[in-house]
Design an enzyme around this catalytic site. Structure first.
Site, PDB file in Angstrom:
ATOM      1  N   HIS A 127      -7.480  -5.283  -1.211  1.00 29.40           N
ATOM      2  CA  HIS A 127      -6.294  -4.460  -0.995  1.00 29.40           C
ATOM      3  C   HIS A 127      -5.260  -5.155  -0.124  1.00 29.40           C
ATOM      4  O   HIS A 127      -4.088  -4.790  -0.152  1.00 29.40           O
ATOM      5  CB  HIS A 127      -6.699  -3.125  -0.359  1.00 29.40           C
ATOM      6  N   SER A 183       0.816  -1.200   0.000  1.00 30.34           N
ATOM      7  CA  SER A 183       0.000   0.000   0.000  1.00 30.34           C
ATOM      8  C   SER A 183       0.860   1.264   0.000  1.00 30.34           C
ATOM      9  O   SER A 183       1.776   1.400  -0.823  1.00 30.34           O
ATOM     10  CB  SER A 183      -0.957  -0.048   1.209  1.00 30.34           C
ATOM     11  N   ASP A 216      -8.898  -4.469  -5.833  1.00 31.38           N
ATOM     12  CA  ASP A 216      -8.452  -3.468  -4.865  1.00 31.38           C
ATOM     13  C   ASP A 216      -9.372  -2.253  -4.906  1.00 31.38           C
ATOM     14  O   ASP A 216      -9.544  -1.630  -5.954  1.00 31.38           O
ATOM     15  CB  ASP A 216      -7.016  -3.062  -5.198  1.00 31.38           C
TER      16      ASP A 216
END
Length: 269
Positions: free
Chosen positions: A243, A90, A216
């Site tokens: 995600h 991320s 995602d």
């Protein structure tokens, strides 16, 4: 585009450094750490400052360098000649970028997992369009704190509990979503939004791998594709996950990380 995992010759001495995403901590890698260590690999899962069990106050952290210091400390403390496979999830793709933009002699391979991958960080508005989550469609999703007063931008944010599953973990096990809701912490938004990196002369000498998270809701597939096109990595893999593939598809992510170790050990990308 490569995918899947075959029988691999994985170096028994590979050292993975797994860097968590915003609001999370080293705890978020617990499934992957267990799998990697069970396969004989060395694993480090640092808590960035104000994350996990680090005692720092997110409202006092204003630079990415301060936030990322635990990763820098690990790299600085490596014995001579030891290299790591650095994995960022991320927003902490920035941690990986920072490492390869500095003298990259301690990085065996750099892996971005559903992560921001911008050569120079957030230098321009286009960088933010390409690499920062655009979540306005969900409405007001953050609880914010204003450590420098409400006349200034927020110093820290966290996802509101009612949005966490929908945005971050929509196909992850409910148990992991519940665990995360108990452990997420405010992240130092100033530090992340100000992440910028000078051009490193050796930044393309480190093999980079991007793992696309296909379902995602934080970084869209389109954003991931744009970043891949802008700064082409050595290889791209895909994974059916939300995600957080360390929760929603840990076995596949584990296999892909072993493949990276095998390929980097034999210089095949």
């Amino acid at each position: 585009m490569a995918d899947g995992c075959d029988k691999l010759r994985v170096p028994s001495n590979a050292h993975f450094v797994l860097v968590h995403g915003a609001c999370h901590g080293g705890w978020s890698w617990y499934k992957i750490r267990c799998l990697l260590e069970g396969a004989g690999q060395k694993v480090s899962c640092p808590d960035l400052r104000s994350s996990g069990i680090d005692p720092s106050d997110a409202n006092t952290i204003f630079t990415f360098q301060d936030y990322n210091k635990p990763v820098d400390d690990i790299l600085a403390g490596l014995p001579p000649g030891e290299k790591v496979i650095l994995v960022g999830h991320s927003a902490e793709g920035h941690s990986v970028t920072d490492a390869v933009q500095n003298p990259p002699d301690k990085i065996q391979a750099a892996v971005f997992v559903g992560a921001t991958m911008l050569r120079n960080g957030f230098q321009t508005q286009q960088d933010r369009i390409d690499g920062a989550p655009e979540l306005s469609r969900y409405g007001d999703i953050y609880d914010s704190e204003y450590g420098q007063g409400h006349d200034n931008p927020p110093t820290s944010v966290i996802f509101k509990k009612e949005f966490q599953r929908e945005i971050l973990y929509q196909i992850s096990p409910l148990e992991d979503c519940t665990l995360a809701a108990m452990l997420l912490r405010l992240c130092p938004v100033r530090a992340l939004s100000g992440a910028m990196f000078p051009e490193g002369k050796a930044s393309d000498k480190v093999p980079r791998v991007y793992i696309k998270t296909l379902h995602d809701n934080v970084l869209s597939r389109e954003q991931q594709d744009v970043m891949i096109k802008r700064w082409p990595p050595s290889n791209v893999y895909e994974i059916d996950s939300d995600h957080c593939p360390m929760f929603s598809n840990p076995s596949h992510l584990f296999g892909l990380l072993l493949k990276v170790a095998s390929n980097s050990g034999s210089n095949v990308f």
